[in-house]
Design an enzyme around this catalytic site. Sequence first.
Site, PDB file in Angstrom:
ATOM      1  N   PRO A 122      21.995   8.077  58.942  1.00  0.00           N
ATOM      2  CA  PRO A 122      22.322   7.194  60.071  1.00  0.00           C
ATOM      3  C   PRO A 122      23.736   7.437  60.583  1.00  0.00           C
ATOM      4  O   PRO A 122      24.072   7.048  61.702  1.00  0.00           O
ATOM      5  CB  PRO A 122      22.180   5.784  59.495  1.00  0.00           C
ATOM      6  CG  PRO A 122      22.081   5.935  58.020  1.00  0.00           C
ATOM      7  CD  PRO A 122      21.684   7.340  57.717  1.00  0.00           C
ATOM      8  N   GLU A 149      22.147   5.448  48.548  1.00  0.00           N
ATOM      9  CA  GLU A 149      23.234   5.346  49.534  1.00  0.00           C
ATOM     10  C   GLU A 149      23.491   6.684  50.231  1.00  0.00           C
ATOM     11  O   GLU A 149      24.414   6.805  51.036  1.00  0.00           O
ATOM     12  CB  GLU A 149      24.521   4.844  48.865  1.00  0.00           C
ATOM     13  CG  GLU A 149      24.468   3.399  48.431  1.00  0.00           C
ATOM     14  CD  GLU A 149      24.026   2.467  49.564  1.00  0.00           C
ATOM     15  OE1 GLU A 149      24.541   2.581  50.687  1.00  0.00           O
ATOM     16  OE2 GLU A 149      23.146   1.619  49.309  1.00  0.00           O
ATOM     17  N   ARG A 191       6.350  21.080  67.972  1.00  0.00           N
ATOM     18  CA  ARG A 191       5.495  21.041  69.167  1.00  0.00           C
ATOM     19  C   ARG A 191       6.065  21.895  70.295  1.00  0.00           C
ATOM     20  O   ARG A 191       5.362  22.251  71.228  1.00  0.00           O
ATOM     21  CB  ARG A 191       5.219  19.604  69.632  1.00  0.00           C
ATOM     22  CG  ARG A 191       6.394  18.903  70.242  1.00  0.00           C
ATOM     23  CD  ARG A 191       6.089  17.433  70.462  1.00  0.00           C
ATOM     24  NE  ARG A 191       5.210  17.171  71.587  1.00  0.00           N
ATOM     25  CZ  ARG A 191       5.596  17.117  72.856  1.00  0.00           C
ATOM     26  NH1 ARG A 191       6.858  17.340  73.179  1.00  0.00           N
ATOM     27  NH2 ARG A 191       4.736  16.855  73.816  1.00  0.00           N
ATOM     28  N   ASP A 206       7.407  16.201  79.965  1.00  0.00           N
ATOM     29  CA  ASP A 206       7.582  15.045  79.076  1.00  0.00           C
ATOM     30  C   ASP A 206       8.856  14.281  79.383  1.00  0.00           C
ATOM     31  O   ASP A 206       9.784  14.829  79.973  1.00  0.00           O
ATOM     32  CB  ASP A 206       7.686  15.510  77.621  1.00  0.00           C
ATOM     33  CG  ASP A 206       6.333  15.844  77.039  1.00  0.00           C
ATOM     34  OD1 ASP A 206       5.333  15.357  77.561  1.00  0.00           O
ATOM     35  OD2 ASP A 206       6.304  16.608  76.064  1.00  0.00           O
TER      36      ASP A 206
END
Length: 277
Positions: A122, A149, A191, A206
């Site tokens: 993150p 962590e 993809r 897209d």
Amino acid sequence: MRLDVLTIFPEYLEPLRHALLGKAIEQGILSVGVHDLRRWATDVHKSVDDTPYGGGPGMVMKPGVWGPALDDVAAGTASGEDLTSSLPHVDKPRHDELAGVDKQAYGGGEDSDLPLLIVPTPAGKPFTQEDAQAWSNEEHIVFACGRYEGIDQRVVDDAAQRYRVREVSIGDYVLIGGEVAVLVIAEAIVRLIPGVLGNRRSHEEDSFSDGLLEGPSYTKPRSWRGLDVPEVLFSGNHAKVDRWRRDQALLRTQAVRPELLADVELSTADRKVLGLD
Ligand code: SAM
């Protein structure tokens, strides 16, 4: 393309064998190795984590386990079986494959012999469609799945000797582990490999490819539960349909993600639709 994933939960990566990724494996476009990190643990309990220096809650993943694991994967000496495709797909061409459009790679690949190491966290740089396009040209991508962590930072610093390292986040929230982030990133990359979707146009239109969100899509029947498909889609006038799709994309982006419009080149017609003139 070769993908290697290091994880303490190999079974979490099972979805990489399915659908389009499974088909890419079957076609020989993709190979995937999933490695149980505990194979590199040296104590009797096969532990991969320890208490954090400086105190605090949670555990940190040990460099003594991650270092040799990443060395072996970079050197191609991490044994183990590759994932097999979940189902036979090769005989079932998709609608967009039948369109017969040339298989073409996106530009933007990085020029280096070192494999790419993606470390989901993150605290990383946000992963974008632009990254997915650039990385769809890579030959070898390795993913390091953190848990607890996270991984001792020295692992990431040291890996830069053998890899081009990218710490990336899939969004502003915290997951339990990196495996789900790897599924997200791997799917977005694979993809875009030429031949996986067949028709490059299907992803050129897209969301994000032109900086906008994609507008609504419709299929048969023409009328369903009293709701009709917009008339313009039956007009047979390609210019009119393209203009309508552009308008829908602009309006949806303005409503849902207005900040994206700052990076989009807007024509006079676009500005009019958005009520900016
Ligand atoms: N202590 C870390 C922090 O606050 O930045 C969070 C660790 S998280 C509980 C455990 C692992 O989940 C991370 O090492 C990473 O692999 C993965 N992870 C969690 N959220 C993520 C996100 N938004 N993007 C990518 N990976 C994520």
